[in-house]
Write an enzyme that holds these catalytic residues in place. Structure first.
Site, PDB file in Angstrom:
ATOM      1  N   ALA A 104     -20.638  35.164  16.351  1.00 56.54           N
ATOM      2  CA  ALA A 104     -19.445  35.749  15.754  1.00 56.54           C
ATOM      3  C   ALA A 104     -19.454  35.686  14.231  1.00 56.54           C
ATOM      4  O   ALA A 104     -18.711  36.411  13.581  1.00 56.54           O
ATOM      5  CB  ALA A 104     -18.192  35.034  16.282  1.00 56.54           C
ATOM      6  N   LYS A 105     -20.255  34.773  13.657  1.00 57.46           N
ATOM      7  CA  LYS A 105     -20.377  34.607  12.201  1.00 57.46           C
ATOM      8  C   LYS A 105     -19.011  34.513  11.525  1.00 57.46           C
ATOM      9  O   LYS A 105     -18.747  35.186  10.532  1.00 57.46           O
ATOM     10  CB  LYS A 105     -21.218  35.735  11.605  1.00 57.46           C
ATOM     11  CG  LYS A 105     -22.654  35.776  12.141  1.00 57.46           C
ATOM     12  CD  LYS A 105     -23.456  36.857  11.455  1.00 57.46           C
ATOM     13  CE  LYS A 105     -24.900  36.892  11.972  1.00 57.46           C
ATOM     14  NZ  LYS A 105     -24.996  37.384  13.364  1.00 57.46           N
ATOM     15  N   ARG A 106     -18.166  33.648  12.019  1.00 53.45           N
ATOM     16  CA  ARG A 106     -16.836  33.492  11.458  1.00 53.45           C
ATOM     17  C   ARG A 106     -16.851  32.592  10.229  1.00 53.45           C
ATOM     18  O   ARG A 106     -17.638  31.646  10.150  1.00 53.45           O
ATOM     19  CB  ARG A 106     -15.866  32.928  12.506  1.00 53.45           C
ATOM     20  CG  ARG A 106     -15.627  33.839  13.709  1.00 53.45           C
ATOM     21  CD  ARG A 106     -15.017  35.179  13.276  1.00 53.45           C
ATOM     22  NE  ARG A 106     -14.544  35.942  14.422  1.00 53.45           N
ATOM     23  CZ  ARG A 106     -15.101  37.070  14.867  1.00 53.45           C
ATOM     24  NH1 ARG A 106     -16.175  37.542  14.281  1.00 53.45           N
ATOM     25  NH2 ARG A 106     -14.592  37.708  15.896  1.00 53.45           N
TER      26      ARG A 106
END
Length: 284
Positions: A104-106
């Site tokens: 998700a690369k949050r």
């Protein structure tokens, strides 16, 4: 979700990942329902096609690989129905005893980062995976809510450290011997604090970064981190390339392959055979 146990009985993610790698080898397979792959598999480019694609990968690879990595954006593009498909995919991983990494690369600050942590790492969340990818480029300290949530629930995170996209160097290499990437690796080492076989705060280091690790003076061994290395196969890296870049930390490495395996679908046997070929390349 994640393991089917509550946080009180769940071993730390790093421990569980180490066991899975010992049992099945280090390979992580992406679950990337690209429109082109859906078409190749004769599935519709909608949420139902994405779900059928993802569940077929889970069913084929449970018990064969250490980890699978659903690419969240390829579910999100189908709106709420796509997110529901992702929820069911993560639940299927948990039911199959297959570790999941939500790609998700949050990354954010304050209460927003805490909300992301609740979504991806909290017990009871329908989106809770065993681990999630994070972007530290608002400052490594901005990740604290997610780091704390992962520690509290026995889950993990993988922090973007040194990526192989051409644009990454304009941020990650800044500072030379005191580069941004090096500071992220060193902050990760502090989180893991000598854990064995490695801690639950992992790093994302591109498989095709070439000499950048040496040029920037980055010591991955000292990080005690599992190292997710995307780029194997379709992006050009081979098992030999991985050995050249990561030989000193091979036991920490989690190589990732997605399209190079998924293009062999849709049958389970074909996916399993393609996975086995990649695993053999890594062994040799």
């Amino acid at each position: 979700m994640g393991t089917g146990h509550d946080a009180g009985t769940r071993d730390p993610f790093g421990t569980r990942l180490g066991r899975a790698m010992e049992a099945h080898g280090p390979l992580c397979v992406g679950i990337d329902p690209h429109p082109g792959l859906l078409a190749d598999w004769e599935l519709p480019d909608d949420a139902s096609g994405v779900e059928r694609f993802a569940l077929r990968v889970v069913e084929a690879l449970a018990g064969q690989v250490a980890l699978v990595k659903p690419q969240v954006a390829l579910f999100e593009r189908h709106g709420s129905a796509g997110i529901a498909a992702l929820e069911r995919t993560l639940a299927a991983c948990a039911d199959a005893g297959l570790l999941s990494l939500a790609d998700a690369k949050r990354g954010d600050i304050g209460s927003t980062m805490a909300a992301y942590a609740d979504a991806w790492l909290a017990d009871g969340s329908p989106l809770a995976a065993d681990a999630v990818t994070l972007s530290p480029y608002l400052g490594f300290g901005s990740l604290r809510p997610a780091l704390d949530a992962a520690a509290a629930t026995g889950r993990g995170v993988f922090v973007l450290g040194l990526t192989s996209n051409p644009e990454g160097a304009s941020v990650q290499h800044v500072g030379g011997a005191a580069s941004v990437a090096r500071s992220i690796v060193e902050a990760t080492a502090a989180e893991n604090d000598g854990a064995t076989p490695f801690g639950s705060t992992g790093l994302v280091i591109g498989a095709t970064v070439g000499p950048a690790l040496r040029e920037l003076g980055i010591d991955l061994a000292a990080s005690h981190a599992p190292i997710l290395a995307p780029g194997l196969g379709a992006q050009g890296a081979t098992g030999a390339d991985l050995r050249a870049v990561f030989g000193a930390v091979w036991d920490q490495l989690v190589p990732t392959s997605s399209r190079d395996i998924l293009r062999h679908g849709p049958t389970q046997r074909a996916l399993q055979d393609a996975t086995s070929r990649v695993q053999e390349d890594l062994r040799s």
